[in-house]
Design an enzyme around this catalytic site. Sequence first.
Site, PDB file in Angstrom:
ATOM      1  N   CYS A 117     -82.968  29.446  -0.328  1.00 42.20           N
ATOM      2  CA  CYS A 117     -83.378  28.256   0.426  1.00 42.20           C
ATOM      3  C   CYS A 117     -84.872  28.196   0.749  1.00 42.20           C
ATOM      4  CB  CYS A 117     -82.577  28.160   1.714  1.00 42.20           C
ATOM      5  SG  CYS A 117     -80.793  28.185   1.448  1.00 42.20           S
ATOM      6  N   HIS A 165     -86.443  23.437   5.770  1.00 39.11           N
ATOM      7  CA  HIS A 165     -85.241  23.542   4.942  1.00 39.11           C
ATOM      8  C   HIS A 165     -84.109  22.807   5.644  1.00 39.11           C
ATOM      9  CE1 HIS A 165     -81.740  24.853   2.928  1.00 39.11           C
ATOM     10  NE2 HIS A 165     -81.423  25.786   3.794  1.00 39.11           N
ATOM     11  N   ASN A 219     -77.058  20.457   2.559  1.00 42.25           N
ATOM     12  CA  ASN A 219     -77.923  21.605   2.299  1.00 42.25           C
ATOM     13  C   ASN A 219     -78.055  21.788   0.793  1.00 42.25           C
ATOM     14  OD1 ASN A 219     -79.004  24.166   1.865  1.00 42.25           O
ATOM     15  ND2 ASN A 219     -77.836  25.147   3.488  1.00 42.25           N
TER      16      ASN A 219
END
Length: 312
Positions: free
Chosen positions: A113, A238, A268
């Site tokens: 990520c 993020h 996500n």
Amino acid sequence: MTGSRVVALGHYQPERVLTNAELSTMVETNDEWIQSRVGIKERRIAAPDEQVDEMAWRAAEKAVANAGIDLAEIDLVVVATCTAIDRSPNIAARVAARLGLGSPAALDVNTACSGFSHALATADHAIRAGAASKAIVIGVEKLSDFTDWTDRTTCVLIGDGAGAAVLVASDEPEIGPVVWGSVPEMSDAVRIEGRDGKFAQEGQSVFRWTTTQLPVIARQVCEKGGVTPEELGGVVLHQANLRIIEPLAKRLGAVNAVIARDVIESGNTSAASIPIALSKLVERREIPAGAPVLLFGFGGGLSYAGQIIRCP
């Protein structure tokens, strides 16, 4: 040249929208439960035959078109991903071939990520060192390939897509020094392990770390980038969880910044989340050109990376 700058962005997301309502027919969950815990309303899921390199290429093609530069001038491609199926060739090489580039250096970065900020720093360093003059940096993931669709703690989170940035050498650096690192004792907090591994995480451990440590590190990024939180025009973290994003921006003191909340509609998307969110904000002209923007990624490893850039 003394540095680099981002001149254009582009993003790509699959057509299929997976809503919370549809998810509730697949696993024991509901819209209220998902939104109250992570803030996600829907996400995009790639088709079975829609591969990582194709999504990366589509985002890169859009970024290059927005930059208005000659493809022949691109001498570096850096791709951040943790969901490439093949070990070789890497995704960067496949993107270079799809774009019809000449002979660029092509490398992949896997820090999950935080990947896009790592890849951006890598390209910036290469330009600063004189090893490249124009670069494409891409974050791309197909997390749906690695998702257990019977596990409601993880399947509600993920999305697929890609975002890309074009960097060029500049006498006036517009990408600040990176602050990056890792937490080795939490290296297995976010993972996809084994040949047929599925995305798994220690959600509470990651949440506690982000809410206590990220504000401190984010301030270090601002200091290295020569700005105060109050001067930020944008904050693009993020897109893991709205319950992480909003409190962090508040604790940081970014009172004048546009806060990216793309997690609501994209979920996500790991290494793709920062460039997708930033590309959308720039496309909608929500952040003024030249305004300082905080980029900060965190996730598998447990790794983190962030920098200040000037909005193109």
